[in-house]
Design an enzyme around this catalytic site. Structure first.
Site, mmCIF file in Angstrom:
data_model
loop_
_atom_site.group_PDB
_atom_site.id
_atom_site.type_symbol
_atom_site.label_atom_id
_atom_site.label_comp_id
_atom_site.label_asym_id
_atom_site.label_seq_id
_atom_site.Cartn_x
_atom_site.Cartn_y
_atom_site.Cartn_z
ATOM 1 N N LYS A 15 51.437 -9.782 -1.535
ATOM 2 C CA LYS A 15 50.308 -10.466 -1.776
ATOM 3 C C LYS A 15 50.118 -11.119 -2.991
ATOM 4 C CE LYS A 15 47.545 -6.806 -1.707
ATOM 5 N NZ LYS A 15 46.956 -6.562 -2.840
ATOM 6 N N ARG A 131 61.343 -4.105 -7.939
ATOM 7 C CA ARG A 131 60.661 -5.186 -8.398
ATOM 8 C C ARG A 131 60.513 -5.257 -10.018
ATOM 9 N NH1 ARG A 131 54.545 -5.480 -6.167
ATOM 10 N NH2 ARG A 131 54.370 -3.491 -7.342
ATOM 11 N N ARG A 164 57.182 -2.704 -14.190
ATOM 12 C CA ARG A 164 55.884 -2.382 -14.164
ATOM 13 C C ARG A 164 55.962 -0.707 -14.318
ATOM 14 N NH1 ARG A 164 52.000 -4.259 -9.707
ATOM 15 N NH2 ARG A 164 51.235 -2.083 -9.640
HETATM 16 P P1 AMP Z 1 48.132 -3.299 -8.441
HETATM 17 O O1 AMP Z 1 48.557 -4.374 -9.381
HETATM 18 O O2 AMP Z 1 47.286 -3.995 -7.540
HETATM 19 O O3 AMP Z 1 49.097 -2.686 -7.886
HETATM 20 O O4 AMP Z 1 47.139 -2.336 -9.222
HETATM 21 C C1 AMP Z 1 47.740 -1.538 -10.099
HETATM 22 C C2 AMP Z 1 47.095 -0.088 -10.597
HETATM 23 O O5 AMP Z 1 46.036 -0.682 -11.001
HETATM 24 C C3 AMP Z 1 46.424 0.513 -8.982
HETATM 25 O O6 AMP Z 1 47.317 1.467 -8.746
HETATM 26 C C4 AMP Z 1 45.240 1.135 -9.456
HETATM 27 O O7 AMP Z 1 45.519 2.258 -10.538
HETATM 28 C C5 AMP Z 1 44.631 -0.165 -10.554
HETATM 29 N N1 AMP Z 1 43.535 -0.969 -9.795
HETATM 30 C C6 AMP Z 1 43.928 -2.224 -9.532
HETATM 31 N N2 AMP Z 1 42.966 -2.814 -8.726
HETATM 32 C C7 AMP Z 1 41.856 -1.727 -8.643
HETATM 33 C C8 AMP Z 1 40.685 -1.668 -8.205
HETATM 34 N N3 AMP Z 1 40.140 -2.537 -7.405
HETATM 35 N N4 AMP Z 1 40.260 -0.430 -8.221
HETATM 36 C C9 AMP Z 1 40.737 0.560 -8.852
HETATM 37 N N5 AMP Z 1 41.940 0.603 -9.462
HETATM 38 C C10 AMP Z 1 42.419 -0.735 -9.610
#
Ligand code: AMP
Length: 218
Positions: A15, A131, A164
């Site tokens: 994504k 990654r 990350r």
């Molecule tokens: P991502 O980069 O999208 O994989 O997000 C990394 C982390 O950020 C996730 O594992 C959540 O802990 C937090 N996070 C991102 N987006 C959300 C959301 N919409 N609601 C709650 N936590 C989020």
């Protein structure tokens, strides 16, 4: 007409790569909650301090924290013609909040679409562990499948790549559990509203890109 585009799919389904490309193509901002939260953590803002303990466990950050960040961002003028929203909503509760936020911003004539990245999940943990990304321009790499040419620095801007903190096997597994429990039900939610488009997210970046363009343009 304003276009509100949101994206669903398991962690590391591609994504991030595809939605950054789409935002450039459509000239809409790429609003990515994960990146906004990582910036808040780095800057030690009150929201970041709250968010960090959830992120390091692979859990969802409390809804009021994420909703506040998203509300501020979507109200900015560059979102007036449309946005590419990546990582929000991640639960049916957040979907309701997004509807409220959109109403407040007054999007009565906007077109809303949810694109679901349908992918085989077995290889995704491996994708996560390999990654890396550029802290400066955000370009995403995979040290096995899409490594930078010198193995260390970003091909686009020369910055040293970083990993990350939550891209470890243990946290990745927790993120998949969270996805299955909280986020997967959203596909049925949007399907019932008639706004869901599913794309096959297996294949090369170019193959998935072609499918994505069909899904947002048809
Ligand atoms: P991502 O980069 O999208 O994989 O997000 C990394 C982390 O950020 C996730 O594992 C959540 O802990 C937090 N996070 C991102 N987006 C959300 C959301 N919409 N609601 C709650 N936590 C989020």
């Amino acid at each position: 007409m304003k276009k509100e585009l949101i994206f669903l799919g398991p962690p590391a389904c591609g994504k991030g790569t595809q939605t950054s490309k789409l935002s450039e193509y459509l000239n809409f901002p790429h609003v990515d909650t994960g990146s906004l939260l990582r910036a808040a953590v780095k800057n030690k803002t009150p929201e970041g301090i709250t968010a960090e303990s959830y992120m390091t466990k692979g859990q969802l950050v409390p809804v009021e924290v994420v909703a506040a960040i998203i509300k501020r961002r979507l109200a900015e003028s560059d979102c007036a013609n449309g946005y590419v929203l990546d990582g929000f909503p991640r639960s049916v509760e957040q979907a309701g909040m997004l509807e409220d936020i959109n109403k407040e911003i007054d999007d009565s004539d906007a077109e809303f679409r949810a694109v679901y990245f349908d992918i085989d999940t077995e290889l995704l943990i491996e994708r996560i562990i390999n990654r890396k990304s550029c802290p400066k321009c955000g370009e995403i790499y995979n040290m096995k499948f899409k490594a930078p040419s010198d193995g260390v620095h970003c091909d686009k801007c020369g910055e040293e790549l970083t990993q990350r903190k939550d891209d470890t096997e243990e946290i990745a597994r927790a993120r998949f559990d969270t996805y299955n429990k909280e986020t997967a039900p959203l596909t049925a939610y949007y399907e019932s509203k008639g706004v869901l488009r599913k794309i096959d997210a297996n294949g090369t970046i170019d193959e998935v890109w072609e499918r994505l363009l069909h899904a947002v343009n048809d």
